[in-house]
Design a protein around this motif. Structure first.
Motif, mmCIF file in Angstrom:
data_model
loop_
_atom_site.group_PDB
_atom_site.id
_atom_site.type_symbol
_atom_site.label_atom_id
_atom_site.label_comp_id
_atom_site.label_asym_id
_atom_site.label_seq_id
_atom_site.Cartn_x
_atom_site.Cartn_y
_atom_site.Cartn_z
ATOM 1 N N GLU A 122 46.497 34.498 43.865
ATOM 2 C CA GLU A 122 45.329 33.417 44.091
ATOM 3 C C GLU A 122 44.700 33.071 42.470
ATOM 4 O OE1 GLU A 122 41.305 32.816 46.413
ATOM 5 O OE2 GLU A 122 42.246 34.706 46.714
ATOM 6 N N VAL A 123 44.589 31.761 42.258
ATOM 7 C CA VAL A 123 43.836 31.294 41.278
ATOM 8 C C VAL A 123 42.438 31.293 41.463
ATOM 9 C CG1 VAL A 123 44.045 29.555 39.455
ATOM 10 C CG2 VAL A 123 46.067 30.229 40.466
ATOM 11 N N PHE A 124 41.627 31.557 40.420
ATOM 12 C CA PHE A 124 40.080 31.648 40.752
ATOM 13 C C PHE A 124 39.487 30.823 39.756
ATOM 14 C CE2 PHE A 124 41.356 35.708 42.625
ATOM 15 C CZ PHE A 124 40.358 35.801 43.573
ATOM 16 N N THR A 125 38.969 29.538 40.040
ATOM 17 C CA THR A 125 38.054 28.635 39.404
ATOM 18 C C THR A 125 36.982 29.652 38.659
ATOM 19 O OG1 THR A 125 36.859 27.999 41.189
ATOM 20 C CG2 THR A 125 38.879 26.698 40.523
ATOM 21 N N SER A 150 35.991 57.291 27.582
ATOM 22 C CA SER A 150 36.709 56.007 27.257
ATOM 23 C C SER A 150 36.257 55.651 25.666
ATOM 24 C CB SER A 150 35.745 54.822 27.704
ATOM 25 O OG SER A 150 35.834 54.885 29.297
ATOM 26 N N ILE A 151 37.323 55.026 25.236
ATOM 27 C CA ILE A 151 37.455 54.850 23.773
ATOM 28 C C ILE A 151 37.314 53.324 23.586
ATOM 29 C CG2 ILE A 151 38.688 54.903 21.485
ATOM 30 C CD1 ILE A 151 39.967 57.484 22.274
ATOM 31 N N GLN A 152 37.830 52.557 24.521
ATOM 32 C CA GLN A 152 37.833 51.151 24.286
ATOM 33 C C GLN A 152 37.544 50.434 25.866
ATOM 34 O OE1 GLN A 152 41.829 50.199 23.588
ATOM 35 N NE2 GLN A 152 42.686 51.098 25.530
ATOM 36 N N THR A 153 36.989 49.156 25.553
ATOM 37 C CA THR A 153 36.378 48.787 26.878
ATOM 38 C C THR A 153 37.715 48.150 27.596
ATOM 39 O OG1 THR A 153 34.529 47.666 26.158
ATOM 40 C CG2 THR A 153 35.277 46.627 27.956
ATOM 41 N N THR A 154 37.619 48.349 29.089
ATOM 42 C CA THR A 154 38.634 48.070 29.907
ATOM 43 C C THR A 154 38.241 47.134 31.029
ATOM 44 O OG1 THR A 154 39.556 50.333 29.665
ATOM 45 C CG2 THR A 154 40.811 49.001 31.653
ATOM 46 N N VAL A 155 39.080 46.151 31.196
ATOM 47 C CA VAL A 155 38.695 45.048 32.330
ATOM 48 C C VAL A 155 39.496 45.490 33.639
ATOM 49 C CG1 VAL A 155 38.887 42.837 33.024
ATOM 50 C CG2 VAL A 155 38.590 43.273 30.601
ATOM 51 N N VAL A 156 38.708 45.725 34.615
ATOM 52 C CA VAL A 156 39.242 46.182 35.996
ATOM 53 C C VAL A 156 38.902 45.115 37.083
ATOM 54 C CG1 VAL A 156 39.231 47.728 37.755
ATOM 55 C CG2 VAL A 156 39.187 48.545 35.570
ATOM 56 N N PRO A 157 39.920 44.060 37.443
ATOM 57 C CA PRO A 157 39.451 43.055 38.200
ATOM 58 C C PRO A 157 39.098 43.311 39.713
ATOM 59 C CG PRO A 157 41.542 42.940 37.596
ATOM 60 C CD PRO A 157 41.418 43.885 36.912
ATOM 61 N N ILE A 158 38.066 43.081 40.191
ATOM 62 C CA ILE A 158 37.714 43.672 41.721
ATOM 63 C C ILE A 158 37.773 42.215 42.325
ATOM 64 C CG2 ILE A 158 36.223 44.811 43.255
ATOM 65 C CD1 ILE A 158 37.630 46.679 41.416
ATOM 66 N N LEU A 159 38.423 42.133 43.705
ATOM 67 C CA LEU A 159 38.242 41.040 44.429
ATOM 68 C C LEU A 159 37.415 41.347 45.471
ATOM 69 C CD1 LEU A 159 41.928 40.052 44.668
ATOM 70 C CD2 LEU A 159 40.301 39.225 43.062
ATOM 71 N N TRP A 160 36.323 40.512 45.700
ATOM 72 C CA TRP A 160 35.186 40.698 46.524
ATOM 73 C C TRP A 160 34.727 39.547 47.128
ATOM 74 C CZ3 TRP A 160 34.429 45.427 48.639
ATOM 75 C CH2 TRP A 160 33.256 45.713 49.646
ATOM 76 N N ASP A 161 34.787 39.153 48.414
ATOM 77 C CA ASP A 161 34.080 37.938 48.828
ATOM 78 C C ASP A 161 34.465 36.663 48.298
ATOM 79 O OD1 ASP A 161 32.533 36.742 51.258
ATOM 80 O OD2 ASP A 161 30.884 36.882 49.963
ATOM 81 N N ASN A 162 35.697 36.571 48.138
ATOM 82 C CA ASN A 162 36.430 35.412 47.667
ATOM 83 C C ASN A 162 35.871 35.046 46.081
ATOM 84 O OD1 ASN A 162 37.949 34.408 49.794
ATOM 85 N ND2 ASN A 162 35.897 33.458 50.782
ATOM 86 N N THR A 163 35.423 36.049 45.471
ATOM 87 C CA THR A 163 35.029 36.125 43.970
ATOM 88 C C THR A 163 35.964 37.192 43.215
ATOM 89 O OG1 THR A 163 33.024 35.427 44.643
ATOM 90 C CG2 THR A 163 32.900 36.505 42.527
ATOM 91 N N LYS A 164 36.316 36.949 42.047
ATOM 92 C CA LYS A 164 36.990 37.832 41.253
ATOM 93 C C LYS A 164 35.618 38.233 40.438
ATOM 94 C CE LYS A 164 40.496 38.350 37.689
ATOM 95 N NZ LYS A 164 41.382 37.611 36.968
ATOM 96 N N ILE A 165 35.752 39.686 40.256
ATOM 97 C CA ILE A 165 34.685 40.353 39.569
ATOM 98 C C ILE A 165 35.289 41.132 38.448
ATOM 99 C CG2 ILE A 165 32.686 41.724 39.538
ATOM 100 C CD1 ILE A 165 32.245 41.280 42.451
ATOM 101 N N ASN A 166 35.275 40.731 37.370
ATOM 102 C CA ASN A 166 35.737 41.583 36.082
ATOM 103 C C ASN A 166 34.994 42.633 35.720
ATOM 104 O OD1 ASN A 166 38.285 39.894 35.966
ATOM 105 N ND2 ASN A 166 37.114 38.514 34.898
ATOM 106 N N ILE A 167 35.190 43.912 36.175
ATOM 107 C CA ILE A 167 34.197 44.926 35.815
ATOM 108 C C ILE A 167 34.697 45.320 34.178
ATOM 109 C CG2 ILE A 167 33.635 47.231 36.241
ATOM 110 C CD1 ILE A 167 32.697 45.438 38.444
#
Length: 174
Positions: free
Chosen positions: A2-5, A61-78
């Motif tokens: 899925e592509v998220f706007t 943790s040494i560096q920031t990591t991006v973990v994408p979470i899909l929730w209620d038709n929204t992509k939340i980049n943690i």
């Protein structure tokens, strides 16, 4: 795939003192959202965000990591940031692109220097934030004490931010 706007994408940064439970919180989020089928453990070196050999060796943790979470038709980049001051640049960079912050506080350790630094970063960037209290399964942890200490330090409301208190009993969801 899925592509998220852009109106369906949010960046949420996790901040807090080293060892407060940011990476474990990411694990719980990934598991509860269905992104993973099991929760990794820092002690086992199998978390989704601390995958670098040096992070596994040091168990932080040494560096920031991006973990994408899909929730209620929204992509939340943690954005899971390091909590130790040697890597504060990582947290600063993550805050600069975030839409909101979750400040993670240990129910056992309470407010630490990293908690205060996280608040200051959020103030600088006028970032909405909430607190998340971890370690509630540890003896002598006190959610009430943490909330009282936070309210004493920051007040019940801030004109630039929304403060909410979230309590998590146990991150060992199976």
């Amino acid at each position: 795939m899925e592509v998220f706007t852009t109106d369906r994408i949010r960046n949420v940064v996790l901040l807090g003192h080293g060892g407060a439970g940011k990476t474990s919180l990411v694990e719980a989020m990934a598991y509860l959202s269905g992104q993973t089928s099991r929760m990794g453990k820092i002690s086992d070196g199998n978390t989704v965000s601390d995958f670098d050999k040096e992070e596994i060796k040091r168990s932080f943790s040494i560096q920031t990591t991006v973990v994408p979470i899909l929730w209620d038709n929204t992509k939340i980049n943690i954005l899971d940031t390091p909590g130790y001051f040697d890597f504060v640049g990582e947290a600063e960079e993550a805050v600069s692109v975030a839409d909101a912050a979750i400040i993670v506080v240990s129910g056992k350790a309470g407010i630490e220097v990293g908690t205060k630094k996280a608040w200051e970063m959020c103030e600088r960037y006028k970032l909405p934030r909430m607190f998340f209290v971890t370690d509630m399964d540890i003896d002598n942890a006190s959610f009430r004490q943490v909330v009282e200490d936070l309210q004493e330090l920051y007040g019940k409301k801030s004109h630039h931010s929304i403060c909410r208190f979230v309590k998590m009993r146990n991150l060992s969801v199976m």
